[in-house]
Design a protein around this motif. Structure first.
Motif, PDB file in Angstrom:
ATOM      1  N   LEU A 107       0.821  -1.208   0.000  1.00  0.00           N
ATOM      2  CA  LEU A 107       0.000   0.000   0.000  1.00  0.00           C
ATOM      3  C   LEU A 107       0.854   1.256   0.000  1.00  0.00           C
ATOM      4  N   THR A 108       1.968   1.236   0.733  1.00  0.00           N
ATOM      5  CA  THR A 108       2.833   2.416   0.726  1.00  0.00           C
ATOM      6  C   THR A 108       3.377   2.668  -0.671  1.00  0.00           C
ATOM      7  N   ALA A 109       3.693   1.610  -1.405  1.00  0.00           N
ATOM      8  CA  ALA A 109       4.184   1.770  -2.772  1.00  0.00           C
ATOM      9  C   ALA A 109       3.094   2.318  -3.686  1.00  0.00           C
ATOM     10  N   SER A 110       1.837   1.956  -3.421  1.00  0.00           N
ATOM     11  CA  SER A 110       0.724   2.423  -4.250  1.00  0.00           C
ATOM     12  C   SER A 110       0.406   3.886  -3.989  1.00  0.00           C
ATOM     13  N   TYR A 111       0.371   4.268  -2.726  1.00  0.00           N
ATOM     14  CA  TYR A 111      -0.036   5.635  -2.373  1.00  0.00           C
ATOM     15  C   TYR A 111       1.131   6.599  -2.248  1.00  0.00           C
ATOM     16  N   ASP A 112       2.346   6.075  -2.286  1.00  0.00           N
ATOM     17  CA  ASP A 112       3.542   6.897  -2.119  1.00  0.00           C
ATOM     18  C   ASP A 112       4.620   6.386  -3.063  1.00  0.00           C
ATOM     19  N   PRO A 113       4.397   6.494  -4.372  1.00  0.00           N
ATOM     20  CA  PRO A 113       5.312   5.860  -5.340  1.00  0.00           C
ATOM     21  C   PRO A 113       6.732   6.400  -5.298  1.00  0.00           C
ATOM     22  N   ASN A 114       6.905   7.636  -4.835  1.00  0.00           N
ATOM     23  CA  ASN A 114       8.247   8.208  -4.760  1.00  0.00           C
ATOM     24  C   ASN A 114       8.900   8.007  -3.398  1.00  0.00           C
ATOM     25  N   SER A 115       8.251   7.245  -2.527  1.00  0.00           N
ATOM     26  CA  SER A 115       8.787   6.901  -1.209  1.00  0.00           C
ATOM     27  C   SER A 115       9.146   8.145  -0.405  1.00  0.00           C
ATOM     28  N   ARG A 116       8.166   9.028  -0.249  1.00  0.00           N
ATOM     29  CA  ARG A 116       8.386  10.269   0.467  1.00  0.00           C
ATOM     30  C   ARG A 116       8.093  10.168   1.958  1.00  0.00           C
ATOM     31  N   MET A 117       7.116   9.359   2.370  1.00  0.00           N
ATOM     32  CA  MET A 117       6.729   9.307   3.774  1.00  0.00           C
ATOM     33  C   MET A 117       7.819   8.619   4.590  1.00  0.00           C
ATOM     34  N   ALA A 118       8.459   9.365   5.484  1.00  0.00           N
ATOM     35  CA  ALA A 118       9.554   8.792   6.275  1.00  0.00           C
ATOM     36  C   ALA A 118       9.082   7.609   7.104  1.00  0.00           C
ATOM     37  N   ALA A 119       7.839   7.648   7.577  1.00  0.00           N
ATOM     38  CA  ALA A 119       7.323   6.556   8.392  1.00  0.00           C
ATOM     39  C   ALA A 119       7.152   5.270   7.605  1.00  0.00           C
ATOM     40  N   ALA A 120       7.137   5.366   6.275  1.00  0.00           N
ATOM     41  CA  ALA A 120       6.981   4.169   5.451  1.00  0.00           C
ATOM     42  C   ALA A 120       8.296   3.435   5.220  1.00  0.00           C
ATOM     43  N   HIS A 121       9.416   4.126   5.368  1.00  0.00           N
ATOM     44  CA  HIS A 121      10.701   3.492   5.068  1.00  0.00           C
ATOM     45  C   HIS A 121      10.959   2.256   5.928  1.00  0.00           C
ATOM     46  N   PRO A 122      10.796   2.320   7.257  1.00  0.00           N
ATOM     47  CA  PRO A 122      11.031   1.110   8.049  1.00  0.00           C
ATOM     48  C   PRO A 122      10.013   0.009   7.770  1.00  0.00           C
ATOM     49  N   VAL A 123       8.801   0.371   7.355  1.00  0.00           N
ATOM     50  CA  VAL A 123       7.804  -0.651   7.004  1.00  0.00           C
ATOM     51  C   VAL A 123       8.252  -1.406   5.765  1.00  0.00           C
ATOM     52  N   ARG A 124       8.697  -0.673   4.754  1.00  0.00           N
ATOM     53  CA  ARG A 124       9.171  -1.341   3.531  1.00  0.00           C
ATOM     54  C   ARG A 124      10.427  -2.170   3.806  1.00  0.00           C
ATOM     55  N   ALA A 125      11.324  -1.615   4.614  1.00  0.00           N
ATOM     56  CA  ALA A 125      12.534  -2.353   4.944  1.00  0.00           C
ATOM     57  C   ALA A 125      12.221  -3.606   5.744  1.00  0.00           C
ATOM     58  N   ALA A 126      11.264  -3.518   6.661  1.00  0.00           N
ATOM     59  CA  ALA A 126      10.871  -4.683   7.451  1.00  0.00           C
ATOM     60  C   ALA A 126      10.254  -5.753   6.580  1.00  0.00           C
ATOM     61  N   ALA A 127       9.420  -5.345   5.628  1.00  0.00           N
ATOM     62  CA  ALA A 127       8.797  -6.320   4.718  1.00  0.00           C
ATOM     63  C   ALA A 127       9.854  -7.001   3.854  1.00  0.00           C
ATOM     64  N   ALA A 128      10.839  -6.231   3.392  1.00  0.00           N
ATOM     65  CA  ALA A 128      11.916  -6.819   2.594  1.00  0.00           C
ATOM     66  C   ALA A 128      12.741  -7.787   3.439  1.00  0.00           C
ATOM     67  N   LEU A 129      12.998  -7.408   4.682  1.00  0.00           N
ATOM     68  CA  LEU A 129      13.754  -8.280   5.579  1.00  0.00           C
ATOM     69  C   LEU A 129      13.006  -9.588   5.814  1.00  0.00           C
ATOM     70  N   LEU A 130      11.701  -9.476   6.026  1.00  0.00           N
ATOM     71  CA  LEU A 130      10.897 -10.675   6.267  1.00  0.00           C
ATOM     72  C   LEU A 130      10.851 -11.547   5.019  1.00  0.00           C
ATOM     73  N   ALA A 131      10.794 -10.936   3.854  1.00  0.00           N
ATOM     74  CA  ALA A 131      10.730 -11.691   2.595  1.00  0.00           C
ATOM     75  C   ALA A 131      12.014 -12.480   2.373  1.00  0.00           C
ATOM     76  N   ARG A 132      13.160 -11.940   2.865  1.00  0.00           N
ATOM     77  CA  ARG A 132      14.440 -12.627   2.675  1.00  0.00           C
ATOM     78  C   ARG A 132      14.661 -13.741   3.691  1.00  0.00           C
ATOM     79  N   SER A 133      13.929 -13.699   4.787  1.00  0.00           N
ATOM     80  CA  SER A 133      14.185 -14.659   5.870  1.00  0.00           C
ATOM     81  C   SER A 133      13.449 -15.975   5.631  1.00  0.00           C
TER      82      SER A 133
END
Length: 486
Positions: free
Chosen positions: A460-486
């Motif tokens: 959803l953050t990628a859909s509503y914030d395509p340029n990744s501007r919301m600082a609060a979204a950065h750790p959410v995206r990073a956490a999802a990527a971390l979980l996807a790799r584990s």
């Protein structure tokens, strides 16, 4: 048209972020922005900038290239679009609770001026701007014999609390604060104004309740009020020497409580200062907090076994008007440097209590000011009418440590908090909650959600914030990527 604060050095504000752009072209663009909005653009070096940019937790460094003190939702749109155009992260602040440190150049949107509070007593609804604090809502609702599902600290902002779920001193009776939300007005990271309800932008509505600001800048929120004009409750303080007896008895007693009761217990080491009552200052004490919805006589009977455990050195219980909800926890109001760490517990057996008291009891070398357990369950364990991103509803207790994050205490406080969390980890299973333990660490953010929720939030953050501007979204995206790799 609004004014642009002078860009001159001052000793009352933090040093600018060395990575932040400080070019003439950005200054010109900020001046142009100031001419197009109703609010103000505040630059480093002014007292207004320092007042708006400094968070409640003054240990968190905040050095945006500018602060846009918005006057309305159109100002928010202009600010977000400015950030998109100038490669700036968007940081949002009202009261400054739950602030996160940022590493990229950022533009802060200060929403303190969005202070609308409107109560519809016939429909039992409130509409509240992003700058409003809970105490105003409590007082406005009380004029109509109603209550509001505020947290333990009514001086915090309404929006930040609700987007993180919202755990009230009466939560076991009414559920999470976000469960009562009916609508958001929000400017998403792409700079568009949207309304989110169960039927309008429902995916956004789902994610705003629990996503903690990752999806946009909320300008107003609407929620249900409570048919409750008073509560029975308060706080009983015991000497720290009685901690083993009180905490162990509270654990057994709390496990059998009905949903009308909400409670927490805290081991306190409050410093001697004017705001701290003399019986509690400079010593280890144990506080049992209690709130009861319903017949006060029944609530008195329920709490009576705790009252008789040991000598009560301070505090008491009684009927409180609902706006006095904050008296139960008596959380500090003034800004301070704090280190906060938290987790959720699936269970609290005797072994967990022993492990906790070994590190935080009266004989321990404990630098924490507060070590708190809150009983969960009850209405918190049920899914709301409209599903949300609030996870781990099956957790039984929350654990929170708060210590001073200023030298020379900062390092030992953080190390001790980590030791406490590690000791209780066997009974947690890696669970956390959005509103406790503010962090940008992807590993810790991942604990706040289940895998499916985290993945959906990131999408959803990628859909509503395509340029990744919301600082609060950065750790959410990073956490999802971390979980996807584990």
């Amino acid at each position: 048209m609004s004014t642009l604060a002078p860009n001159t050095p001052s000793s009352n504000t933090a040093s600018p972020n060395t990575a932040a752009p400080n070019t003439a072209s950005l200054d010109v663009a900020l001046a142009a922005l100031a001419e197009t909005i109703r609010g103000q653009v505040l630059l480093p070096g002014s007292g207004a900038y320092a007042a708006a940019a400094t968070p409640w937790n003054v240990a968190v460094p905040t050095t945006p290239v500018a602060v846009v003190a918005v006057a309305d939702a159109s100002d928010v749109v202009a600010a977000v679009r400015f950030a998109n155009a100038h490669d700036l992260d968007v940081v949002v602040q009202a009261t400054g609770h739950g602030a996160l440190a940022t590493t990229r150049p950022s533009l802060m949107i200060y929403t303190g001026g969005l202070d609308e509070v409107t109560v519809d007593p016939a429909r039992r609804l409130a509409r509240v701007g992003a700058g409003a604090r809970w105490q105003r809502v409590l007082d406005a609702a009380a004029e109509h014999g109603l209550g509001a599902l505020a947290g333990s600290a009514p001086h915090v902002g309404v929006v930040g609390y609700l987007t993180g779920g919202g755990l009230s001193p009466v939560a076991r009776t009414f559920g999470y604060g976000s469960d009562l939300v009916t609508a958001f007005d929000v400017v998403t990271g792409d700079g568009e104004r949207r309304r989110a309800t169960a039927t309008e932008n429902p995916a956004l509505f789902w994610g705003l309740r629990g996503g903690k600001g990752a999806l946009g800048v909320v300008t107003a929120v609407e929620f249900e009020l409570l048919d409750a004009a008073q509560i029975y409750g308060g706080c009983l303080y015991f000497d720290g020497a009685d901690a083993d007896r009180v905490v162990s008895a509270w654990k057994t007693w709390s496990a059998a409580l009905p949903e009308q009761a909400s409670t927490s217990i805290a081991v306190l080491r409050l410093p001697p200062m004017p705001a701290v009552p003399a019986p509690l200052a400079g010593r280890c004490t144990v506080a049992v907090r209690f709130a009861w919805i319903g017949d006060p006589a029944a609530g008195e009977r329920v709490i009576d076994p705790i009252r008789g455990l040991a000598t009560v050195i301070f505090g008491g219980l009684g009927v409180l008007p609902f706006p006095a909800l904050g008296m139960i926890h008596a959380d500090p109001v003034d800004p301070m440097p704090v280190h906060e760490q938290a987790l959720l517990l699936r269970e609290l057996p005797d072994a967990a209590v022993r492990a906790l008291l070994a590190l935080t009891g009266p004989e321990a070398d404990c630098p924490q000011v507060i070590v708190e357990l809150r009983l969960l369950g009850g209405a918190l364990a049920r899914e709301p009418r409209q599903l949300s991103a609030v996870c781990h509803r099956d957790a039984a207790y929350s654990l929170l440590t708060i210590g001073i994050a200023a030298p020379p205490l900062a390092a030992p406080t953080a190390a001790h908090a980590a030791e406490v969390m590690a000791a209780l980890e066997p009974w947690s299973g890696g669970l956390g909650a959005p509103n406790f333990g503010a962090t940008t660490d992807p590993a810790l953010v991942a604990r706040k959600y289940d895998a499916a929720t985290l993945s959906r939030l990131a999408t959803l953050t990628a859909s509503y914030d395509p340029n990744s501007r919301m600082a609060a979204a950065h750790p959410v995206r990073a956490a999802a990527a971390l979980l996807a790799r584990s």
